[in-house]
Design a protein around this motif. Sequence first.
Motif, PDB file in Angstrom:
ATOM      1  N   HIS A 272      45.800  26.031  33.286  1.00 53.20           N
ATOM      2  CA  HIS A 272      45.431  26.994  34.322  1.00 53.20           C
ATOM      3  C   HIS A 272      44.538  26.314  35.350  1.00 53.20           C
ATOM      4  O   HIS A 272      43.488  25.763  35.013  1.00 53.20           O
ATOM      5  CB  HIS A 272      44.692  28.200  33.754  1.00 53.20           C
ATOM      6  CG  HIS A 272      44.299  29.187  34.825  1.00 53.20           C
ATOM      7  ND1 HIS A 272      45.124  30.214  35.235  1.00 53.20           N
ATOM      8  CD2 HIS A 272      43.186  29.270  35.605  1.00 53.20           C
ATOM      9  CE1 HIS A 272      44.532  30.893  36.201  1.00 53.20           C
ATOM     10  NE2 HIS A 272      43.357  30.334  36.450  1.00 53.20           N
ATOM     11  N   ALA A 273      44.958  26.364  36.611  1.00 55.37           N
ATOM     12  CA  ALA A 273      44.142  25.858  37.711  1.00 55.37           C
ATOM     13  C   ALA A 273      43.262  26.990  38.229  1.00 55.37           C
ATOM     14  O   ALA A 273      43.766  28.014  38.707  1.00 55.37           O
ATOM     15  CB  ALA A 273      45.040  25.327  38.833  1.00 55.37           C
ATOM     16  N   GLY A 274      41.961  26.824  38.094  1.00 53.91           N
ATOM     17  CA  GLY A 274      41.041  27.854  38.563  1.00 53.91           C
ATOM     18  C   GLY A 274      40.935  27.871  40.079  1.00 53.91           C
ATOM     19  O   GLY A 274      41.557  27.065  40.786  1.00 53.91           O
ATOM     20  N   LYS A 275      40.142  28.790  40.603  1.00 55.97           N
ATOM     21  CA  LYS A 275      39.941  28.884  42.051  1.00 55.97           C
ATOM     22  C   LYS A 275      39.032  27.755  42.531  1.00 55.97           C
ATOM     23  O   LYS A 275      38.127  27.328  41.815  1.00 55.97           O
ATOM     24  CB  LYS A 275      39.338  30.238  42.408  1.00 55.97           C
ATOM     25  CG  LYS A 275      40.276  31.406  42.138  1.00 55.97           C
ATOM     26  CD  LYS A 275      39.630  32.736  42.490  1.00 55.97           C
ATOM     27  CE  LYS A 275      40.582  33.902  42.205  1.00 55.97           C
ATOM     28  NZ  LYS A 275      39.950  35.203  42.466  1.00 55.97           N
ATOM     29  N   VAL A 276      39.287  27.288  43.750  1.00 55.97           N
ATOM     30  CA  VAL A 276      38.445  26.251  44.347  1.00 55.97           C
ATOM     31  C   VAL A 276      37.011  26.771  44.473  1.00 55.97           C
ATOM     32  O   VAL A 276      36.786  27.885  44.961  1.00 55.97           O
ATOM     33  CB  VAL A 276      38.973  25.863  45.751  1.00 55.97           C
ATOM     34  CG1 VAL A 276      38.112  24.750  46.348  1.00 55.97           C
ATOM     35  CG2 VAL A 276      40.430  25.424  45.678  1.00 55.97           C
ATOM     36  N   LEU A 277      36.054  25.972  43.990  1.00 50.59           N
ATOM     37  CA  LEU A 277      34.665  26.401  44.069  1.00 50.59           C
ATOM     38  C   LEU A 277      34.203  26.401  45.522  1.00 50.59           C
ATOM     39  O   LEU A 277      34.249  25.378  46.201  1.00 50.59           O
ATOM     40  CB  LEU A 277      33.767  25.456  43.252  1.00 50.59           C
ATOM     41  CG  LEU A 277      34.082  25.325  41.760  1.00 50.59           C
ATOM     42  CD1 LEU A 277      32.961  24.562  41.063  1.00 50.59           C
ATOM     43  CD2 LEU A 277      34.283  26.680  41.099  1.00 50.59           C
ATOM     44  N   ASP A 278      33.758  27.560  45.994  1.00 53.36           N
ATOM     45  CA  ASP A 278      33.343  27.668  47.394  1.00 53.36           C
ATOM     46  C   ASP A 278      32.180  28.655  47.536  1.00 53.36           C
ATOM     47  O   ASP A 278      31.030  28.239  47.652  1.00 53.36           O
ATOM     48  CB  ASP A 278      34.537  28.103  48.251  1.00 53.36           C
ATOM     49  CG  ASP A 278      34.218  28.066  49.732  1.00 53.36           C
ATOM     50  OD1 ASP A 278      33.866  26.982  50.223  1.00 53.36           O
ATOM     51  OD2 ASP A 278      34.308  29.135  50.384  1.00 53.36           O
ATOM     52  N   LYS A 279      32.487  29.945  47.476  1.00 54.84           N
ATOM     53  CA  LYS A 279      31.421  30.940  47.619  1.00 54.84           C
ATOM     54  C   LYS A 279      30.379  30.817  46.506  1.00 54.84           C
ATOM     55  O   LYS A 279      29.195  31.068  46.723  1.00 54.84           O
ATOM     56  CB  LYS A 279      32.016  32.356  47.624  1.00 54.84           C
ATOM     57  CG  LYS A 279      32.825  32.658  48.878  1.00 54.84           C
ATOM     58  CD  LYS A 279      33.410  34.067  48.834  1.00 54.84           C
ATOM     59  CE  LYS A 279      34.236  34.338  50.093  1.00 54.84           C
ATOM     60  NZ  LYS A 279      34.886  35.673  50.037  1.00 54.84           N
ATOM     61  N   GLU A 280      30.870  30.418  45.315  1.00 51.48           N
ATOM     62  CA  GLU A 280      29.940  30.241  44.191  1.00 51.48           C
ATOM     63  C   GLU A 280      28.887  29.184  44.529  1.00 51.48           C
ATOM     64  O   GLU A 280      27.720  29.295  44.141  1.00 51.48           O
ATOM     65  CB  GLU A 280      30.700  29.809  42.925  1.00 51.48           C
ATOM     66  CG  GLU A 280      31.762  30.805  42.453  1.00 51.48           C
ATOM     67  CD  GLU A 280      33.128  30.555  43.063  1.00 51.48           C
ATOM     68  OE1 GLU A 280      34.099  31.099  42.519  1.00 51.48           O
ATOM     69  OE2 GLU A 280      33.221  29.827  44.074  1.00 51.48           O
ATOM     70  N   LEU A 281      29.313  28.149  45.271  1.00 54.23           N
ATOM     71  CA  LEU A 281      28.374  27.090  45.657  1.00 54.23           C
ATOM     72  C   LEU A 281      27.368  27.605  46.680  1.00 54.23           C
ATOM     73  O   LEU A 281      26.177  27.246  46.637  1.00 54.23           O
ATOM     74  CB  LEU A 281      29.147  25.890  46.211  1.00 54.23           C
ATOM     75  CG  LEU A 281      30.060  25.178  45.197  1.00 54.23           C
ATOM     76  CD1 LEU A 281      30.890  24.094  45.884  1.00 54.23           C
ATOM     77  CD2 LEU A 281      29.254  24.557  44.063  1.00 54.23           C
ATOM     78  N   ASP A 282      27.828  28.466  47.582  1.00 56.79           N
ATOM     79  CA  ASP A 282      26.894  29.084  48.537  1.00 56.79           C
ATOM     80  C   ASP A 282      25.839  29.911  47.801  1.00 56.79           C
ATOM     81  O   ASP A 282      24.654  29.888  48.165  1.00 56.79           O
ATOM     82  CB  ASP A 282      27.650  29.994  49.515  1.00 56.79           C
ATOM     83  CG  ASP A 282      28.509  29.207  50.502  1.00 56.79           C
ATOM     84  OD1 ASP A 282      28.161  28.043  50.793  1.00 56.79           O
ATOM     85  OD2 ASP A 282      29.534  29.756  50.955  1.00 56.79           O
ATOM     86  N   ASN A 283      26.278  30.631  46.781  1.00 55.85           N
ATOM     87  CA  ASN A 283      25.330  31.435  45.991  1.00 55.85           C
ATOM     88  C   ASN A 283      24.292  30.557  45.313  1.00 55.85           C
ATOM     89  O   ASN A 283      23.114  30.927  45.220  1.00 55.85           O
ATOM     90  CB  ASN A 283      26.085  32.256  44.937  1.00 55.85           C
ATOM     91  CG  ASN A 283      26.981  33.312  45.551  1.00 55.85           C
ATOM     92  OD1 ASN A 283      26.771  33.732  46.691  1.00 55.85           O
ATOM     93  ND2 ASN A 283      27.983  33.755  44.806  1.00 55.85           N
ATOM     94  N   ILE A 284      24.732  29.393  44.823  1.00 60.85           N
ATOM     95  CA  ILE A 284      23.799  28.459  44.182  1.00 60.85           C
ATOM     96  C   ILE A 284      22.789  27.938  45.200  1.00 60.85           C
ATOM     97  O   ILE A 284      21.588  27.825  44.921  1.00 60.85           O
ATOM     98  CB  ILE A 284      24.577  27.297  43.523  1.00 60.85           C
ATOM     99  CG1 ILE A 284      25.335  27.811  42.291  1.00 60.85           C
ATOM    100  CG2 ILE A 284      23.632  26.162  43.119  1.00 60.85           C
ATOM    101  CD1 ILE A 284      26.323  26.817  41.712  1.00 60.85           C
TER     102      ILE A 284
END
Length: 381
Positions: A272-284
């Motif tokens: 399973h290919a997960g979603k590209v990390l993007d908004k999660e990084l902004d939250n961090i």
Amino acid sequence: MSKFDDIRPYYDDEVNEALQSVARHPMMKALMSFTFPDRDEEFWTNKFKNVHSIKDFQSQFISQTVLQILERSSEGLTTSGFDQLDKDQSYLFISNHRDIVLDTSLLNLALLNGGFVMTSSAIGDNLVQKPFLHVLAKLNRNFLVQRSVSIREQLDSSKTLSQYIYNLLTKENRSVWMAQREGRAKDGNDITQQGVLKMLAMSAEEVSLIDFFKSLKIVPLSISYEYDPTDSLKMPQLMAKSRNEVYVKDDNEDFNTMLSGVLGQKKRIHLHAGKVLDKELDNIANAFDNKNKQLQAIAQIIDDSIIQNYKLWPTKYIAYDLLHKTDKYAEQYTEEEKQLFIRRLEMRIDSSDPVLKESFLAMYANPVVNRMKQDENSLVR
């Protein structure tokens, strides 16, 4: 000379000569006989003459090898999540690590079949000490993680590796595969080592840590085998760890593990290919100023994705119930599946040894435990 020459795979204009140099090597003959069981040696040696790129070699030969592996030692490969990716983009696939050869080979088969850019993949130089394996790795677009360098050389080696990966992703538009940790997870616990992320971050210049990681386009990849073909081979190291002993590998252990991973029964396999990390990084970025805290948080979101999207086959639930002497997950498997798993356990290890049996079952059950913990944490949030 390039500063990457010691670790890079072959350039396309080097491929044919390298391939011809090993065309009649006994191990190449064995590999091609496995790949093309109904063909004689002349068939593939003639085909080799027209191979002038890594893509040629992977698409015409190695993909066929992987299909033979799936045919002979599995009940098939399924995938999900790849339809959410852009075929013209490069990605950094960070995955859990179960099998030395197959993890990246199966990913590349999925990418090839889907029309995506195939990966350049990290491999420890300790795994390609034999000259033939070194050539084969470079023909498969593997780049070397130098684990045999001195402590003094490790920093420079890590910087070079970081720069090479960044160059592949951003300059060459080449996807990259790497494991979330050094070595395979022997106990079924898929945890990202912060050191892997620190190595990647060595190339972060003139941008914030978060913006740098966004530029890599990280895709967490979950790889799940119904049966681990190397389950029994992982036991000595786990037992040594349980006794607080230093585990020393046999000279041919890695090679034998590679063979067992390829030829051993796996039953069903899912990627399973997960979603590209993007908004999660902004939250961090909004939550933490400290770089170490940010790295810890990035590792956690990779872990969360891998665990959440890991396919829990019946064997995982059976092992959990056997380990905890319960029938909590009895609806997830049949009695026949349970008896087959018990038979496998008894054939693979000395099941009269309670510590050994517990370690074997825990290796299969831990993905269930980790999913349970994740579900509990999400309820708390």
